[in-house]
Design a protein around this motif. Structure first.
Motif, PDB file in Angstrom:
ATOM      1  N   GLU B 581       0.875  -1.172   0.000  1.00  0.00           N
ATOM      2  CA  GLU B 581       0.000   0.000   0.000  1.00  0.00           C
ATOM      3  C   GLU B 581       0.912   1.221   0.000  1.00  0.00           C
ATOM      4  OE1 GLU B 581      -2.361   2.193  -0.685  1.00  0.00           O
ATOM      5  OE2 GLU B 581      -3.723   0.604  -0.052  1.00  0.00           O
ATOM      6  N   THR B 582       0.923   1.945  -1.132  1.00  0.00           N
ATOM      7  CA  THR B 582       1.861   3.066  -1.233  1.00  0.00           C
ATOM      8  C   THR B 582       1.294   4.339  -0.617  1.00  0.00           C
ATOM      9  OG1 THR B 582       1.014   3.590  -3.432  1.00  0.00           O
ATOM     10  CG2 THR B 582       2.984   2.224  -3.326  1.00  0.00           C
ATOM     11  N   ARG B 583       0.007   4.348  -0.321  1.00  0.00           N
ATOM     12  CA  ARG B 583      -0.595   5.574   0.215  1.00  0.00           C
ATOM     13  C   ARG B 583      -0.765   5.511   1.726  1.00  0.00           C
ATOM     14  NH1 ARG B 583      -1.653   6.717  -4.935  1.00  0.00           N
ATOM     15  NH2 ARG B 583      -1.451   4.488  -5.103  1.00  0.00           N
ATOM     16  N   GLY B 584      -0.429   6.596   2.365  1.00  0.00           N
ATOM     17  CA  GLY B 584      -0.668   6.726   3.809  1.00  0.00           C
ATOM     18  C   GLY B 584      -0.003   5.637   4.618  1.00  0.00           C
ATOM     19  N   ASN B 585       1.114   5.134   4.143  1.00  0.00           N
ATOM     20  CA  ASN B 585       1.760   4.013   4.822  1.00  0.00           C
ATOM     21  C   ASN B 585       3.113   4.433   5.376  1.00  0.00           C
ATOM     22  OD1 ASN B 585       2.783   1.607   5.682  1.00  0.00           O
ATOM     23  ND2 ASN B 585       2.530   0.534   3.717  1.00  0.00           N
ATOM     24  N   GLU B 586       3.166   4.582   6.684  1.00  0.00           N
ATOM     25  CA  GLU B 586       4.399   4.986   7.370  1.00  0.00           C
ATOM     26  C   GLU B 586       5.523   3.965   7.118  1.00  0.00           C
ATOM     27  OE1 GLU B 586       4.717   7.729   9.371  1.00  0.00           O
ATOM     28  OE2 GLU B 586       6.540   7.294  10.503  1.00  0.00           O
ATOM     29  N   LEU B 587       5.134   2.713   6.915  1.00  0.00           N
ATOM     30  CA  LEU B 587       6.143   1.651   6.799  1.00  0.00           C
ATOM     31  C   LEU B 587       6.367   1.218   5.355  1.00  0.00           C
ATOM     32  CD1 LEU B 587       4.896  -0.497   9.798  1.00  0.00           C
ATOM     33  CD2 LEU B 587       6.681   1.238   9.800  1.00  0.00           C
ATOM     34  N   ILE B 588       6.084   2.102   4.416  1.00  0.00           N
ATOM     35  CA  ILE B 588       6.163   1.729   3.002  1.00  0.00           C
ATOM     36  C   ILE B 588       7.553   1.244   2.610  1.00  0.00           C
ATOM     37  CG2 ILE B 588       6.481   4.177   2.340  1.00  0.00           C
ATOM     38  CD1 ILE B 588       4.898   1.438   0.169  1.00  0.00           C
ATOM     39  N   GLU B 589       8.586   1.796   3.261  1.00  0.00           N
ATOM     40  CA  GLU B 589       9.944   1.396   2.872  1.00  0.00           C
ATOM     41  C   GLU B 589      10.162  -0.111   3.038  1.00  0.00           C
ATOM     42  OE1 GLU B 589      12.982   3.837   4.604  1.00  0.00           O
ATOM     43  OE2 GLU B 589      12.171   5.662   3.712  1.00  0.00           O
ATOM     44  N   GLY B 590       9.386  -0.721   3.930  1.00  0.00           N
ATOM     45  CA  GLY B 590       9.503  -2.163   4.122  1.00  0.00           C
ATOM     46  C   GLY B 590       8.903  -2.956   2.978  1.00  0.00           C
ATOM     47  N   ASP B 591       8.049  -2.321   2.195  1.00  0.00           N
ATOM     48  CA  ASP B 591       7.401  -3.007   1.077  1.00  0.00           C
ATOM     49  C   ASP B 591       8.125  -2.784  -0.243  1.00  0.00           C
ATOM     50  OD1 ASP B 591       5.404  -4.276   2.431  1.00  0.00           O
ATOM     51  OD2 ASP B 591       3.985  -2.626   2.266  1.00  0.00           O
ATOM     52  N   ILE B 592       9.240  -2.047  -0.177  1.00  0.00           N
ATOM     53  CA  ILE B 592       9.972  -1.744  -1.404  1.00  0.00           C
ATOM     54  C   ILE B 592      11.012  -2.821  -1.671  1.00  0.00           C
ATOM     55  CG2 ILE B 592      11.648  -0.129  -2.394  1.00  0.00           C
ATOM     56  CD1 ILE B 592       9.997   2.109  -1.181  1.00  0.00           C
ATOM     57  N   LEU B 593      11.048  -3.256  -2.898  1.00  0.00           N
ATOM     58  CA  LEU B 593      12.074  -4.209  -3.330  1.00  0.00           C
ATOM     59  C   LEU B 593      12.974  -3.475  -4.318  1.00  0.00           C
ATOM     60  CD1 LEU B 593       9.720  -7.231  -4.093  1.00  0.00           C
ATOM     61  CD2 LEU B 593      11.172  -6.964  -2.081  1.00  0.00           C
ATOM     62  N   ALA B 594      14.256  -3.754  -4.263  1.00  0.00           N
ATOM     63  CA  ALA B 594      15.167  -3.087  -5.194  1.00  0.00           C
ATOM     64  C   ALA B 594      15.724  -4.113  -6.160  1.00  0.00           C
ATOM     65  CB  ALA B 594      16.302  -2.419  -4.432  1.00  0.00           C
ATOM     66  N   GLY B 595      15.815  -3.733  -7.406  1.00  0.00           N
ATOM     67  CA  GLY B 595      16.325  -4.653  -8.404  1.00  0.00           C
ATOM     68  C   GLY B 595      17.225  -3.941  -9.394  1.00  0.00           C
ATOM     69  N   VAL B 596      17.575  -4.662 -10.433  1.00  0.00           N
ATOM     70  CA  VAL B 596      18.418  -4.070 -11.461  1.00  0.00           C
ATOM     71  C   VAL B 596      17.660  -4.053 -12.786  1.00  0.00           C
ATOM     72  CG1 VAL B 596      20.604  -4.714 -10.382  1.00  0.00           C
ATOM     73  CG2 VAL B 596      19.500  -6.302 -11.961  1.00  0.00           C
ATOM     74  N   GLY B 597      18.126  -3.225 -13.690  1.00  0.00           N
ATOM     75  CA  GLY B 597      17.465  -3.137 -14.981  1.00  0.00           C
ATOM     76  C   GLY B 597      18.481  -3.010 -16.088  1.00  0.00           C
ATOM     77  N   ARG B 598      18.075  -3.330 -17.290  1.00  0.00           N
ATOM     78  CA  ARG B 598      18.925  -3.097 -18.457  1.00  0.00           C
ATOM     79  C   ARG B 598      18.024  -2.677 -19.613  1.00  0.00           C
ATOM     80  NH1 ARG B 598      20.469  -9.472 -18.698  1.00  0.00           N
ATOM     81  NH2 ARG B 598      18.544 -10.213 -19.632  1.00  0.00           N
ATOM     82  N   ALA B 599      18.543  -1.785 -20.421  1.00  0.00           N
ATOM     83  CA  ALA B 599      17.770  -1.296 -21.556  1.00  0.00           C
ATOM     84  C   ALA B 599      18.732  -1.081 -22.701  1.00  0.00           C
ATOM     85  CB  ALA B 599      17.079   0.016 -21.201  1.00  0.00           C
ATOM     86  N   TYR B 600      18.316  -1.467 -23.899  1.00  0.00           N
ATOM     87  CA  TYR B 600      19.163  -1.227 -25.053  1.00  0.00           C
ATOM     88  C   TYR B 600      18.284  -0.996 -26.266  1.00  0.00           C
ATOM     89  CZ  TYR B 600      18.530  -6.333 -24.901  1.00  0.00           C
ATOM     90  OH  TYR B 600      17.995  -7.589 -24.766  1.00  0.00           O
ATOM     91  N   GLY B 601      18.813  -0.262 -27.217  1.00  0.00           N
ATOM     92  CA  GLY B 601      17.986   0.032 -28.377  1.00  0.00           C
ATOM     93  C   GLY B 601      18.721   0.789 -29.453  1.00  0.00           C
ATOM     94  N   LEU B 602      18.009   0.965 -30.552  1.00  0.00           N
ATOM     95  CA  LEU B 602      18.505   1.711 -31.707  1.00  0.00           C
ATOM     96  C   LEU B 602      17.466   2.768 -32.049  1.00  0.00           C
ATOM     97  CD1 LEU B 602      19.830  -0.848 -34.351  1.00  0.00           C
ATOM     98  CD2 LEU B 602      21.139   0.968 -33.250  1.00  0.00           C
ATOM     99  N   GLU B 603      17.931   3.982 -32.312  1.00  0.00           N
ATOM    100  CA  GLU B 603      17.002   5.073 -32.616  1.00  0.00           C
ATOM    101  C   GLU B 603      17.367   5.719 -33.948  1.00  0.00           C
ATOM    102  OE1 GLU B 603      16.661   6.224 -27.875  1.00  0.00           O
ATOM    103  OE2 GLU B 603      17.622   7.614 -29.266  1.00  0.00           O
ATOM    104  N   PHE B 604      16.412   5.763 -34.843  1.00  0.00           N
ATOM    105  CA  PHE B 604      16.634   6.372 -36.159  1.00  0.00           C
ATOM    106  C   PHE B 604      15.809   7.645 -36.256  1.00  0.00           C
ATOM    107  CE2 PHE B 604      17.296   1.869 -36.558  1.00  0.00           C
ATOM    108  CZ  PHE B 604      18.405   1.759 -37.376  1.00  0.00           C
ATOM    109  N   TYR B 605      16.385   8.646 -36.859  1.00  0.00           N
ATOM    110  CA  TYR B 605      15.712   9.946 -36.937  1.00  0.00           C
ATOM    111  C   TYR B 605      16.049  10.591 -38.261  1.00  0.00           C
ATOM    112  CZ  TYR B 605      14.334  14.623 -35.200  1.00  0.00           C
ATOM    113  OH  TYR B 605      13.742  15.837 -35.003  1.00  0.00           O
TER     114      TYR B 605
END
Lengths: 263, 770
Positions: B581-605
């Motif tokens: 519950e992200t709203r009104g939750n004093e303890l929200i930090e306990g519900d947060i999970l941290a992960g990693v991400g990767r993104a790659y792409g090609l852009e034509f213009y």
């Protein structure tokens, strides 16, 4: 709250523009069937039941296979122990066990070589004081609706499930909440829905169940899903309090009920 | 890294000293638009006799070039303006201000410029898109509301968060990873009306640049992008009023000189009147609904002397949504006080004092049962930037930035009989500091390198109730003080190799750190989403991006083409436990999970810049994935914003002096989404069975918008025109959401239902200027 705001904004825009819905075909994968277990034991003097069914693929009809021949037992931490009788296919019932607030109940199920277990502690009874009929203090509309009133205990950590029955029929409006934002106060709430139409002479029954944390977690996640996959972040299967890889939940809950005739 | 820097420092001073043997003088000054006196940003000032020497004006229209004594021709070229060629006999340091005249339509068709501008090829900056404010006026949009944020979503690498959303994703980052700056002030929520419009009134905006995670060392604080918008200064030549009347909103802008050539002001305002239509409704509930927004931009500047100039600018906007006894209001305000000072003809300084605020208030109930929830972000920001034009081969930038954040996540006030009695959430305070240094150095005529370092830090500043959580997110300890500090060195490197006058290769590496995070478990943004600071539980986000690109202009610089490829790795990306519950939750930090991400792409213009037909085509091929322990069995999964293909076409055509027409077409692969594969029953209700996360796709999206402008009258001083637009001209039912339910009329089956937000929407607006 978020869904509520979005709902209002979209409802308004829908009137202004045209927001349209249509039924579409979505090609969905098939699944491995899972057992679905539901068991509730309350402080009422009655026979309780546990049902065992199976899930099906999305494209199939809503006929969920009922699982017969399981060995279902319920015990508590005060020495009660009962093996349930299969009353009808997939439905297992108790005959003697009593639900007493404060006790911890254990469910054991054996289906073939698979075992599923769950435990739930029946919280203290919170009494539903009364039902009253008045205009909502917030929300849409100015029609009078049924409110349920009770004194939330001063001790923190209570979770509730409130059910509404109109003329004996359970409405699809179960509300699940806890005392995180409203501890120790007098609560007077209504069911928030445009779909309820109270009519003169309707018999309205409300039951307030005090549920434990594991059951609350399950039912709360379930209620978030009810908003639809796009509303509440990424949907996921609710965290069940049953171990062994089944869906569903086992709840020992204390329940208080009141009834009123809509004037 | 350290050795690389010391080598670069040595080469920097060597090159300075070698050139320093000859007596040198400096030409400095500013470039303005002749018509209204607006400073012109990014105009290239070149020396005809020295083909390798060129400098672009900075954010305040200032430039400086140091050259040996001699005779030179200064050439200034800018798209849509007449060229300037001025001869100068340089025997002392000289200050010259230039005024550029806009080309008239007629001239544009006849004159062929002999020298090319090739800005995109020569500029040592990649992953940047500059939006031409003139094309924003022509591009058709929803209800005819011109919109900066909707226009940038048509360029490569920038994806809309969904139809009717002002939020956007850049190269696989989240909506909160974009730093949106209006005159250097952070705008935390860029959405009006839940995202159907952006908070930026394009009448007030002069210059828009978006850096796709590749910005120089002077920028920092967000992982994915910096959207840098500069407000107009106001006409310092004469008073002028412009505005427009549209179907759902009207706007007006007033500008003029405070003292001619010395100072000017501009005031713009906008308000919607959708709620006035609601009053006509027969439905009681709709009749009593409040639904509107308004915003104002103000700016004034004054030249104190030859070397000093003051700017004061502000933004104020507010949305209101009210429904019987429920109400919500939200909005941003920002204020920027800036002082430009020229220490010497080589050293330019800008000092900014900035305040940014975002706030929302929810009101539920009335009288004694009323509950109010207030949430606020307040930033005080000090920025000091220096630009030192050391010599023709080196331009140094250095400075510091210090922001004090105050976060009030939820102050709750409730009446005696209210349904909520929770204590207010704990306030949080933080100090974000950064020092930076960078140098753009030319090596010969072909190679340019910009290297820099931003050293950022974050410190928690007081507060109370700091929680420690176990692996399940349950509190195991609470302390009343916390002294969490983070320091991140963020290296920035970008290089350009000019193959010839019209083509170049570029490469860059950038690290960014982010100390603020938006808590939202939906894809889009809601006004009530809250921002949190990094803490002992939430580590700062970090991204590393490597990109390479090829840039080519052809047909006398009429066309510009680029292709860029990128790979981005991200750390400490936020996700949530199930049922958080992200709203009104004093303890929200306990519900947060941290992960990693990767993104790659090609852009034509590909863009056509001049002529009667102008426009661009962009295509992005990309992939974005996340891996978070606790989600999807700890396996990699595609992120929601992953869209394989995205194509945008924008075309504008001048039919005659009276009529111009435009069209935009957008196509993209549907977002990754989680659909159920099976179903079961709980409490007698159909419940869906989910298998893999984001394992499905929304249907692909396509939309064609058409626009036309009819110029009723156009003289030097007066303008009056009608704009027509058709949003979603093919009336395609794009999927906004797909939900699942029991089949209507047949409870034994289930079905999928698609909701479409907008069908075809025509609109008209009248715009004027005098």
């Amino acid at each position: 709250m978020k869904t509520f705001i979005k709902f209002i904004a979209l409802a308004i825009l829908a009137h202004l523009l045209y927001s349209c819905t249509k039924v579409i075909d979505v090609d969905l994968n098939s699944t491995n069937p899972k057992y679905v277990i539901e068991g509730i034991i309350t402080n009422e003097a009655k026979s309780f039941s546990v049902t065992i069914k199976q899930s099906v693929n999305f494209s199939e009809t809503n006929n969920y296979p009922k699982i017969s021949g399981a060995i279902v037992t319920i015990s508590d931490n005060a020495g009660q122990n009962e093996t349930l009788m299969e009353k009808s296919a997939g439905q297992y019932v108790t005959s003697s066990i009593l639900g007493i607030p404060g006790r911890t109940y254990q469910l054991n199920i054996k289906i073939g070589d698979k075992t599923f277990t769950a435990s739930s502690t029946m919280p203290t009874l919170v009494v539903l004081d009364s039902l009253s009929i008045k205009k909502p203090s917030f929300g849409i509309g100015s029609k009078k609706v049924v409110h349920y009133n009770f004194n939330e205990p001063a001790i923190k950590g209570n979770n509730y499930k409130v059910d509404l029955y109109i003329n004996g029929k359970l409405e699809d409006l179960a509300t699940v909440f806890n005392d995180r934002l409203a501890n120790g106060i007098k609560i007077s709430s209504a069911f928030f829905s445009q779909d309820i139409e109270y009519k003169l002479g309707d018999s309205v029954r409300v039951s307030l169940s005090n549920i434990d944390n594991g059951v609350f977690q399950y039912l709360f996640e379930l209620s978030q899903l009810a908003d639809g996959p796009n509303q509440a972040g990424t949907p996921a299967n609710p965290t069940s309090n049953i171990s062994g890889g089944a869906f569903g939940y086992f709840s020992a809950q204390s329940i208080s009920t009141k009834e009123i005739v809509f004037p | 890294m350290r050795t690389i820097f010391s080598i670069l420092f040595i080469s920097l001073f060597l090159s300075g000293s070698v050139m320093g043997q000859q007596q040198k003088f400096t030409i400095s000054g500013s470039i303005k638009d002749a018509k209204n006196g607006e400073d012109m940003i990014g105009v290239l000032v070149a020396i005809k006799e020295l083909p390798n020497v060129a400098v672009a004006t900075n954010e305040y229209g200032y430039f400086s070039i140091s050259l040996p004594q001699g005779k030179y021709t200064i050439t200034i070229q800018y798209l849509g303006y007449e060229n300037i060629n001025q001869e100068i006999d340089l025997n002392k340091s000289t200050k010259i201000d230039f005024k550029l005249k806009e080309k008239s339509q007629l001239v544009d068709e006849v004159v062929v410029t002999s020298k090319k501008e090739n800005e995109n090829v020569t500029q040592n900056q990649m992953g940047v898109t500059k939006i031409d404010m003139k094309s924003i006026e022509k591009i058709p949009v929803l209800f005819g509301e011109r919109d900066v944020l909707k226009t940038i979503q048509l360029t490569p690498g920038i994806k809309s968060a969904g139809e009717g959303q002002a939020g956007f994703f850049v190269r696989g980052g989240g909506v909160d990873q974009n730093m949106i700056l209006l005159d250097e002030a952070v705008v935390y929520n860029p959405s009006h009306l839940l995202g159907f419009f952006s908070v930026f009134n394009s009448d007030a905006i002069k210059d828009v640049n978006i850096y796709k995670g590749t910005a120089g060392a002077q920028y920092g604080g967000r992982l994915s992008s910096v959207l840098d918008m500069r407000m107009k200064e106001g006409n310092n030549q004469r008073y002028s009023v412009s505005g427009g009347i549209g179907l759902i909103s009207s706007r007006i802008a007033i500008e003029g000189p405070i003292v001619k050539d010395k100072g000017s002001f501009i005031i713009t305002g906008r308000r919607t009147y959708a709620d006035l239509f609601l009053k006509l409704s027969s439905n009681e509930d709709l009749k009593n609904t409040q639904l509107y927004f308004y915003d104002m931009n103000l700016k004034a500047n004054y030249r104190l002397g030859k070397n000093d100039r003051l700017f004061l600018s502000g933004y104020f906007g507010r949305d209101k949504l009210g429904f019987s006894s429920f109400g919500i209001g939200w909005g941003n305000y920002t204020g920027t006080l800036r002082w430009n000072h020229i220490f010497s003809d080589k050293l330019f300084s800008n000092t900014s004092l900035i305040v940014s605020n975002y706030n929302y208030q929810i009101k539920v109930g009335s009288g004694t049962s009323e509950t109010k929830i207030d949430s606020d972000i307040l930033d005080f920001n000090l920025k000091q930037d220096f630009q030192y034009y050391l010599n023709t081969n080196n331009t140094l930038k250095f400075g510091l930035n210090s922001v004090y954040h105050t976060m009030i996540p939820g102050k709750i006030t409730s009446g005696s009989s209210a349904a909520i009695n929770t204590p207010s959430l704990t306030n949080r305070y933080g100090l974000e500091n950064a020092f930076y240094f960078s140098n753009e150095q030319k090596f010969g005529s072909r190679f340019t390198l910009e290297y820099g370092l931003r050293l950022s830090s974050f410190s928690q500043m007081g507060g109370k109730n700091f929680y420690t959580f176990d692996a399940n997110g349950d509190v195991i300890d609470t302390t009343q003080t916390s002294q969490k500090n983070y320091i991140n060195p963020e290296p920035r490197l970008s290089a350009t190799y000019k193959i010839n006058e019209s083509s170049s290769f570029k490469g860059s590496y950038t690290r960014n750190a982010q100390y603020m995070h938006l808590l939202s478990n939906t894809t889009g943004a809601n006004p009530t989403d809250i921002w949190v600071l990094s803490s002992q539980n939430i580590k700062p986000g970090i991204s590393d991006q490597v990109s390479v690109g090829w840039y080519k202009n052809f047909k006398e610089d009429k066309y510009e083409f680029s292709v860029e490829g990128y790979y981005k790795a991200m750390q400490n990306q936020i996700d949530y436990r199930n049922g958080a519950e992200t709203r009104g939750n004093e303890l929200i930090e306990g519900d947060i999970l941290a992960g990693v991400g990767r993104a790659y792409g090609l852009e034509f213009y590909l863009r056509k810049k001049t002529g009667r037909f102008t426009g661009w085509a962009s295509y992005t091929l990309s992939r974005t994935e996340r891996q978070v322990d606790g989600i999807n069995d700890n396996k990699w999964y595609v992120a929601k914003q992953d869209r394989t293909h995205e194509i945008s076409l924008v075309g504008m055509y001048e039919l005659s002096k009276k009529w111009s027409v435009s069209a935009t077409a957008t196509y993209y692969t549907g977002n990754a989404i989680t659909f159920p594969s099976g179903k079961y029953e709980i409490d007698g209700k159909t419940t869906y069975y989910y298998t893999e996360r984001n394992g499905y796709r929304m249907p692909h999206f396509f939309r064609l918008d058409l626009g036309a402008t009819y110029m009723i009258k156009k003289t030097e001083k007066r303008e009056s025109s009608l704009s027509f637009s058709i949003y979603n001209a093919t009336n395609r039912w794009n999927a906004y959401s797909i939900s699942f339910r029991d089949k209507e009329g047949d409870a034994t089956r289930t079905e999928a239902v698609q909701t479409t937000l907008f069908g075809i929407i025509p609109s008209v607006s009248w715009n004027f200027k005098f």
